[in-house]
Motif scaffolding. Structure first.
Motif, short mmCIF file in Angstrom:
data_model
loop_
_atom_site.label_atom_id
_atom_site.label_comp_id
_atom_site.label_asym_id
_atom_site.label_seq_id
_atom_site.Cartn_x
_atom_site.Cartn_y
_atom_site.Cartn_z
N PHE A 155 2.71 4.67 -4.74
CA PHE A 155 2.34 3.85 -3.58
C PHE A 155 2.43 4.65 -2.29
O PHE A 155 3.46 5.25 -2.00
CB PHE A 155 3.24 2.62 -3.48
CG PHE A 155 3.21 1.73 -4.69
CD1 PHE A 155 2.27 0.73 -4.80
CD2 PHE A 155 4.13 1.91 -5.72
CE1 PHE A 155 2.23 -0.10 -5.92
CE2 PHE A 155 4.10 1.08 -6.83
CZ PHE A 155 3.15 0.08 -6.94
N GLY A 156 1.35 4.60 -1.50
CA GLY A 156 1.36 5.18 -0.17
C GLY A 156 1.58 6.67 -0.16
O GLY A 156 1.18 7.40 -1.07
N GLY A 157 2.26 7.14 0.88
CA GLY A 157 2.52 8.57 1.04
C GLY A 157 1.98 9.10 2.35
O GLY A 157 1.53 8.34 3.22
N TRP A 158 2.02 10.41 2.45
CA TRP A 158 1.63 11.12 3.67
C TRP A 158 0.64 12.21 3.28
O TRP A 158 0.90 12.98 2.36
CB TRP A 158 2.87 11.71 4.34
CG TRP A 158 2.63 12.53 5.56
CD1 TRP A 158 2.60 13.89 5.63
CD2 TRP A 158 2.40 12.06 6.89
NE1 TRP A 158 2.36 14.30 6.93
CE2 TRP A 158 2.24 13.18 7.72
CE3 TRP A 158 2.31 10.78 7.45
CZ2 TRP A 158 2.00 13.08 9.09
CZ3 TRP A 158 2.08 10.68 8.81
CH2 TRP A 158 1.93 11.81 9.62
N ASP A 159 -0.49 12.27 3.98
CA ASP A 159 -1.51 13.27 3.65
C ASP A 159 -1.51 14.44 4.63
O ASP A 159 -2.43 15.26 4.64
CB ASP A 159 -2.89 12.64 3.60
CG ASP A 159 -3.37 12.12 4.95
OD1 ASP A 159 -2.61 12.22 5.94
OD2 ASP A 159 -4.52 11.63 5.02
N GLY A 160 -0.47 14.53 5.47
CA GLY A 160 -0.38 15.59 6.47
C GLY A 160 -0.79 15.13 7.85
O GLY A 160 -0.54 15.82 8.84
N GLU A 161 -1.41 13.94 7.91
CA GLU A 161 -1.86 13.41 9.20
C GLU A 161 -1.44 11.97 9.44
O GLU A 161 -1.18 11.57 10.57
CB GLU A 161 -3.39 13.50 9.30
CG GLU A 161 -3.93 14.93 9.29
CD GLU A 161 -5.44 14.97 9.43
OE1 GLU A 161 -6.05 13.87 9.47
OE2 GLU A 161 -5.99 16.07 9.51
N LYS A 162 -1.37 11.17 8.39
CA LYS A 162 -1.12 9.74 8.57
C LYS A 162 -0.49 9.13 7.32
O LYS A 162 -0.52 9.71 6.23
CB LYS A 162 -2.43 9.01 8.89
CG LYS A 162 -3.47 9.10 7.79
CD LYS A 162 -4.76 8.45 8.19
CE LYS A 162 -5.81 8.49 7.08
NZ LYS A 162 -6.11 9.85 6.62
N ALA A 163 0.06 7.92 7.50
CA ALA A 163 0.56 7.13 6.39
C ALA A 163 -0.61 6.56 5.61
O ALA A 163 -1.65 6.20 6.18
CB ALA A 163 1.45 5.99 6.91
N LEU A 164 -0.46 6.46 4.30
CA LEU A 164 -1.54 6.01 3.43
C LEU A 164 -1.24 4.65 2.81
O LEU A 164 -0.08 4.24 2.70
CB LEU A 164 -1.76 7.03 2.30
CG LEU A 164 -2.05 8.48 2.74
CD1 LEU A 164 -2.12 9.38 1.52
CD2 LEU A 164 -3.34 8.54 3.54
N ASP A 165 -2.32 3.98 2.38
CA ASP A 165 -2.17 2.69 1.71
C ASP A 165 -2.58 2.78 0.24
O ASP A 165 -2.75 1.76 -0.43
CB ASP A 165 -3.01 1.62 2.41
CG ASP A 165 -4.51 1.91 2.37
OD1 ASP A 165 -4.92 2.96 1.82
OD2 ASP A 165 -5.30 1.08 2.88
N VAL A 166 -2.74 3.98 -0.29
CA VAL A 166 -3.29 4.17 -1.63
C VAL A 166 -2.33 3.70 -2.72
O VAL A 166 -1.10 3.69 -2.54
CB VAL A 166 -3.67 5.64 -1.88
CG1 VAL A 166 -4.74 6.10 -0.91
CG2 VAL A 166 -2.45 6.54 -1.79
N VAL A 167 -2.89 3.32 -3.85
CA VAL A 167 -2.14 3.01 -5.06
C VAL A 167 -2.81 3.77 -6.20
O VAL A 167 -4.01 3.62 -6.43
CB VAL A 167 -2.13 1.50 -5.37
CG1 VAL A 167 -1.44 1.22 -6.70
CG2 VAL A 167 -1.46 0.73 -4.24
N TYR A 168 -2.03 4.61 -6.89
CA TYR A 168 -2.54 5.36 -8.04
C TYR A 168 -1.66 5.06 -9.24
O TYR A 168 -0.43 5.01 -9.13
CB TYR A 168 -2.55 6.86 -7.77
CG TYR A 168 -3.52 7.28 -6.69
CD1 TYR A 168 -4.87 6.98 -6.78
CD2 TYR A 168 -3.09 8.00 -5.58
CE1 TYR A 168 -5.75 7.36 -5.79
CE2 TYR A 168 -3.97 8.41 -4.59
CZ TYR A 168 -5.31 8.08 -4.71
OH TYR A 168 -6.19 8.45 -3.73
N ILE A 169 -2.29 4.89 -10.40
CA ILE A 169 -1.58 4.55 -11.63
C ILE A 169 -1.87 5.64 -12.67
O ILE A 169 -3.04 5.95 -12.92
CB ILE A 169 -2.03 3.18 -12.16
CG1 ILE A 169 -1.81 2.11 -11.07
CG2 ILE A 169 -1.28 2.81 -13.43
CD1 ILE A 169 -2.85 1.04 -11.01
N TYR A 170 -0.80 6.19 -13.24
CA TYR A 170 -0.95 7.28 -14.21
C TYR A 170 -0.61 6.78 -15.61
O TYR A 170 0.44 6.17 -15.83
CB TYR A 170 -0.03 8.44 -13.86
CG TYR A 170 -0.10 9.57 -14.86
CD1 TYR A 170 -1.21 10.40 -14.94
CD2 TYR A 170 0.96 9.80 -15.73
CE1 TYR A 170 -1.28 11.43 -15.86
CE2 TYR A 170 0.91 10.84 -16.66
CZ TYR A 170 -0.21 11.65 -16.71
OH TYR A 170 -0.27 12.67 -17.64
#
Length: 205
Positions: A38-53
């Motif tokens: 959930f979320g994270g930092w891409d070097g510029e901004k906070a993210l809203d992404v959700v990835y499922i492995y």
């Protein structure tokens, strides 16, 4: 975007399918044999992404984005849901609790809901659950540069403060359930070493 997989039985490492994008400071937990990021930092901004492995397929898929972007948050599975707690974004430290239902996402429904907010803003903390009780330990509150020794536990109805006694010095301690105990690994910045604590969890009613 690197994914490295460790096999304890073979004491060997292998590389899995890379993350869909390069990111850091995300919240991660397991649920029914899969990993949820959930979320994270891409070097510029906070993210809203959700990835499922899916380890069996060695493949990532996208989930429905988070309502509130965040990084340095915590995620923990509880019954049929996943709690994404606190963290921070461009507005500062957060106290909100976002609840995600994996089954709803799989059925094409809105998987997100609100949960009981934490008593205060916090990020870089450790979180785990034992006996259906969620424990939050350490981390940094809003405007502070020193980690706090005060923890919170949540029994399904409210957050309850408790004193962990130990002074967790690291920016982000790691907490792992082991039976009825919580093993807490604290990377002390001042001592340049990792301290290990054991906390006896209990069923709270």
């Amino acid at each position: 975007d690197i994914l490295e997989i460790y096999d304890p039985r073979q004491d060997a490492w292998e590389t899995g399918t890379p993350l869909p994008q390069a990111l850091s400071a995300y919240a991660l937990t397991d649920f029914e044999g899969q990993l949820y990021l959930f979320g994270g930092w891409d070097g510029e901004k906070a993210l809203d992404v959700v990835y499922i492995y899916d380890p069996a397929a060695d493949d990532w898929r996208k989930g429905t984005p988070m309502p509130t972007p965040s990084y340095d948050a915590g995620a923990v599975a509880l019954a049929d849901e996943i709690l994404v707690l606190g963290g921070r974004n461009e507005t500062g430290a957060l106290s909100n609790s976002q609840v995600y239902f994996p089954s709803r996402d799989m059925n094409g429904e809105d998987p997100w809901g609100d949960f009981i907010d934490m008593p205060g803003e916090r990020y870089d903390f450790a979180v785990a659950s034992v006996y259906d009780t969620v424990y939050v330990v350490g981390g940094l509150p809003r405007g502070e540069r020193q980690a706090t020794p005060t923890g919170w536990l949540m029994n399904g109805e409210e957050w309850i403060p408790f004193d962990t006694i130990q002074d967790y010095e690291g920016r982000r301690p790691v907490m792992v359930p082991l039976g009825s105990q919580l093993m807490i690994f604290d990377p002390s910045e001042s001592a340049n070493e990792t301290q290990v604590w054991a906390y006896q969890a209990f069923y709270y009613s």
